[in-house]
Design a protein around this motif. Structure first.
Motif: not given
Length: 90
Positions: A24-28, A59-61, A63
């Motif tokens: 994702t754009p949120e680095h997930e 990625c930070d997470t 999901r």
């Protein structure tokens, strides 16, 4: 960004398994689907690969969505936490 991933040993032994994901754009790392023949331990089989993949993709997470209580319990044993619950009525 091209990534490569080491196939988990248990999946390699059974010669079947896959992970479908997007970043994702949120680095997930968003896992849409994961399957391995050893249905008793899919979470344990894929966690090292998912963690490596998340690092490679910066990625930070990680999901994924599930409605299975057993999968929630297994995921919590691997460091996941419940972050949302979605209720629907048709």
């Amino acid at each position: 960004m091209p990534v490569s991933m080491e196939t988990p040993d248990s999946v390699r032994r059974n010669q079947a398994g896959f992970i479908v994901f997007t970043v994702t754009p949120e680095h997930e790392l968003l896992v849409h689907a994961a399957f391995g023949r050893d249905r008793g331990n899919v979470m344990g089989d894929f966690m090292p690969a998912l963690e490596s993949l998340a690092r490679q993709c910066e990625c930070d997470t990680i999901r994924f969505h599930t409605m299975r209580a057993g999968m929630i319990e297994r995921a919590q044993r691997h460091g996941f936490r419940v972050s949302e619950v979605i209720m629907r009525k048709d």
